[in-house]
Write a protein that holds these residues in place. Structure first.
Motif, PDB file in Angstrom:
ATOM      1  N   ALA A 137      21.742  24.647  52.986  1.00 49.28           N
ATOM      2  CA  ALA A 137      21.008  24.549  54.236  1.00 49.28           C
ATOM      3  C   ALA A 137      21.781  23.614  55.153  1.00 49.28           C
ATOM      4  CB  ALA A 137      19.610  24.006  53.971  1.00 49.28           C
ATOM      5  N   SER A 138      21.455  23.617  56.420  1.00 48.84           N
ATOM      6  CA  SER A 138      22.175  22.789  57.377  1.00 48.84           C
ATOM      7  C   SER A 138      22.287  21.353  56.880  1.00 48.84           C
ATOM      8  CB  SER A 138      21.445  22.819  58.716  1.00 48.84           C
ATOM      9  OG  SER A 138      22.127  22.012  59.634  1.00 48.84           O
ATOM     10  N   GLY A 139      23.509  20.912  56.694  1.00 46.13           N
ATOM     11  CA  GLY A 139      23.735  19.535  56.332  1.00 46.13           C
ATOM     12  C   GLY A 139      23.776  19.231  54.844  1.00 46.13           C
ATOM     13  N   LEU A 140      23.541  20.185  53.955  1.00 50.24           N
ATOM     14  CA  LEU A 140      23.601  19.907  52.528  1.00 50.24           C
ATOM     15  C   LEU A 140      25.042  20.014  52.054  1.00 50.24           C
ATOM     16  CD1 LEU A 140      22.294  19.383  49.776  1.00 50.24           C
ATOM     17  CD2 LEU A 140      22.008  21.852  49.541  1.00 50.24           C
ATOM     18  N   TRP A 141      25.585  18.908  51.601  1.00 48.47           N
ATOM     19  CA  TRP A 141      26.938  18.882  51.046  1.00 48.47           C
ATOM     20  C   TRP A 141      26.799  18.466  49.595  1.00 48.47           C
ATOM     21  CZ3 TRP A 141      31.206  20.523  53.595  1.00 48.47           C
ATOM     22  CH2 TRP A 141      31.051  20.763  54.955  1.00 48.47           C
ATOM     23  N   THR A 142      27.297  19.282  48.693  1.00 50.33           N
ATOM     24  CA  THR A 142      27.145  19.023  47.271  1.00 50.33           C
ATOM     25  C   THR A 142      28.285  19.681  46.517  1.00 50.33           C
ATOM     26  OG1 THR A 142      25.568  19.093  45.431  1.00 50.33           O
ATOM     27  CG2 THR A 142      25.656  21.041  46.858  1.00 50.33           C
ATOM     28  N   THR A 143      28.266  19.519  45.227  1.00 51.40           N
ATOM     29  CA  THR A 143      29.231  20.186  44.355  1.00 51.40           C
ATOM     30  C   THR A 143      28.514  21.318  43.631  1.00 51.40           C
ATOM     31  OG1 THR A 143      28.750  18.815  42.431  1.00 51.40           O
ATOM     32  CG2 THR A 143      30.442  18.005  43.982  1.00 51.40           C
ATOM     33  N   PRO A 144      29.251  22.306  43.126  1.00 54.63           N
ATOM     34  CA  PRO A 144      28.607  23.365  42.352  1.00 54.63           C
ATOM     35  C   PRO A 144      27.851  22.808  41.144  1.00 54.63           C
ATOM     36  CG  PRO A 144      30.879  23.967  42.851  1.00 54.63           C
ATOM     37  CD  PRO A 144      30.698  22.550  43.296  1.00 54.63           C
ATOM     38  N   THR A 145      28.426  21.814  40.485  1.00 56.33           N
ATOM     39  CA  THR A 145      27.785  21.225  39.304  1.00 56.33           C
ATOM     40  C   THR A 145      26.463  20.572  39.662  1.00 56.33           C
ATOM     41  OG1 THR A 145      29.936  20.852  38.280  1.00 56.33           O
ATOM     42  CG2 THR A 145      28.090  19.559  37.428  1.00 56.33           C
ATOM     43  N   ASP A 146      26.443  19.752  40.718  1.00 52.36           N
ATOM     44  CA  ASP A 146      25.206  19.069  41.101  1.00 52.36           C
ATOM     45  C   ASP A 146      24.128  20.054  41.546  1.00 52.36           C
ATOM     46  OD1 ASP A 146      26.204  16.601  40.420  1.00 52.36           O
ATOM     47  OD2 ASP A 146      26.683  16.007  42.484  1.00 52.36           O
ATOM     48  N   LEU A 147      24.526  21.095  42.268  1.00 55.45           N
ATOM     49  CA  LEU A 147      23.545  22.097  42.696  1.00 55.45           C
ATOM     50  C   LEU A 147      22.993  22.848  41.485  1.00 55.45           C
ATOM     51  CD1 LEU A 147      22.059  23.307  45.063  1.00 55.45           C
ATOM     52  CD2 LEU A 147      23.987  24.878  45.402  1.00 55.45           C
ATOM     53  N   ALA A 148      23.846  23.153  40.520  1.00 54.09           N
ATOM     54  CA  ALA A 148      23.386  23.820  39.299  1.00 54.09           C
ATOM     55  C   ALA A 148      22.427  22.919  38.518  1.00 54.09           C
ATOM     56  CB  ALA A 148      24.576  24.212  38.433  1.00 54.09           C
ATOM     57  N   ILE A 149      22.704  21.623  38.470  1.00 52.89           N
ATOM     58  CA  ILE A 149      21.802  20.679  37.792  1.00 52.89           C
ATOM     59  C   ILE A 149      20.439  20.683  38.474  1.00 52.89           C
ATOM     60  CG2 ILE A 149      21.382  18.210  37.397  1.00 52.89           C
ATOM     61  CD1 ILE A 149      24.451  17.982  36.863  1.00 52.89           C
ATOM     62  N   LEU A 150      20.419  20.742  39.787  1.00 60.17           N
ATOM     63  CA  LEU A 150      19.158  20.794  40.526  1.00 60.17           C
ATOM     64  C   LEU A 150      18.371  22.065  40.175  1.00 60.17           C
ATOM     65  CD1 LEU A 150      17.301  19.572  42.693  1.00 60.17           C
ATOM     66  CD2 LEU A 150      18.637  20.852  44.390  1.00 60.17           C
ATOM     67  N   VAL A 151      19.056  23.189  40.090  1.00 54.91           N
ATOM     68  CA  VAL A 151      18.387  24.447  39.741  1.00 54.91           C
ATOM     69  C   VAL A 151      17.846  24.388  38.311  1.00 54.91           C
ATOM     70  CG1 VAL A 151      18.716  26.932  39.383  1.00 54.91           C
ATOM     71  CG2 VAL A 151      19.697  25.816  41.393  1.00 54.91           C
ATOM     72  N   ILE A 152      18.613  23.806  37.405  1.00 55.49           N
ATOM     73  CA  ILE A 152      18.144  23.656  36.019  1.00 55.49           C
ATOM     74  C   ILE A 152      16.902  22.768  35.975  1.00 55.49           C
ATOM     75  CG2 ILE A 152      18.724  22.664  33.764  1.00 55.49           C
ATOM     76  CD1 ILE A 152      21.658  23.644  34.360  1.00 55.49           C
ATOM     77  N   GLU A 153      16.891  21.714  36.778  1.00 57.11           N
ATOM     78  CA  GLU A 153      15.713  20.839  36.839  1.00 57.11           C
ATOM     79  C   GLU A 153      14.502  21.596  37.378  1.00 57.11           C
ATOM     80  OE1 GLU A 153      13.197  17.655  36.388  1.00 57.11           O
ATOM     81  OE2 GLU A 153      15.139  18.023  35.471  1.00 57.11           O
ATOM     82  N   LEU A 154      14.698  22.455  38.355  1.00 57.59           N
ATOM     83  CA  LEU A 154      13.609  23.296  38.851  1.00 57.59           C
ATOM     84  C   LEU A 154      13.065  24.158  37.712  1.00 57.59           C
ATOM     85  CD1 LEU A 154      11.875  24.687  41.083  1.00 57.59           C
ATOM     86  CD2 LEU A 154      13.822  26.237  41.403  1.00 57.59           C
ATOM     87  N   MET A 155      13.958  24.776  36.951  1.00 56.04           N
ATOM     88  CA  MET A 155      13.533  25.618  35.828  1.00 56.04           C
ATOM     89  C   MET A 155      12.769  24.806  34.784  1.00 56.04           C
ATOM     90  SD  MET A 155      16.941  27.905  35.327  1.00 56.04           S
ATOM     91  CE  MET A 155      17.591  28.944  36.632  1.00 56.04           C
ATOM     92  N   ASN A 156      13.264  23.611  34.480  1.00 56.36           N
ATOM     93  CA  ASN A 156      12.561  22.750  33.526  1.00 56.36           C
ATOM     94  C   ASN A 156      11.185  22.358  34.045  1.00 56.36           C
ATOM     95  OD1 ASN A 156      14.660  22.755  31.661  1.00 56.36           O
ATOM     96  ND2 ASN A 156      15.605  20.913  32.495  1.00 56.36           N
TER      97      ASN A 156
END
Length: 113
Positions: A2-21
């Motif tokens: 989204a506008s202004g979100l700067w991250t790494t693929p790893t950190d974004l994947a960790i966030l998605v895994i946390e959503l799943m958990n």
């Protein structure tokens, strides 16, 4: 993505895994199951808009996705939170076409076959 979100693929994947958990009531950071469900629920504006993600489908087969692009890069997040699968793809190129029509789309298609 989204506008202004700067991250790494790893950190974004960790966030998605946390959503799943969180959807299973097993958050490691305190995200409640209800808040996780709210994130992937239509927010009334359009049926395909969640909180920070786009939505497709419903129930256990709901797909969440987000696209990002700019000068010199493209990225894509696609996940099926209840099925516990997803992918984060980031490139350091901009082919001048929609993500699904370039290399990201080719990678995504190979994962979903």
């Amino acid at each position: 993505m989204a506008s202004g979100l700067w991250t790494t693929p790893t950190d974004l994947a960790i966030l998605v895994i946390e959503l799943m958990n969180s959807l299973k009531g097993k958050s490691k950071i305190g995200l409640s199951e209800n808040k996780a469900k709210e994130l992937i629920t239509s927010q009334g504006c359009k049926e395909w808009t969640g909180l920070g993600v786009f939505l497709d489908g419903s129930g256990e087969k709901i797909e969440i996705f987000s696209l990002g692009w700019g000068i010199g890069f493209q990225c894509m997040l696609v996940a099926y939170p209840y099925l516990e699968i997803g992918v984060v793809i980031m490139t350091n190129t901009d082919l001048g076409v929609h993500q699904m029509k370039g290399i990201i789309g080719e990678i995504f298609a190979s994962l979903t076959m």
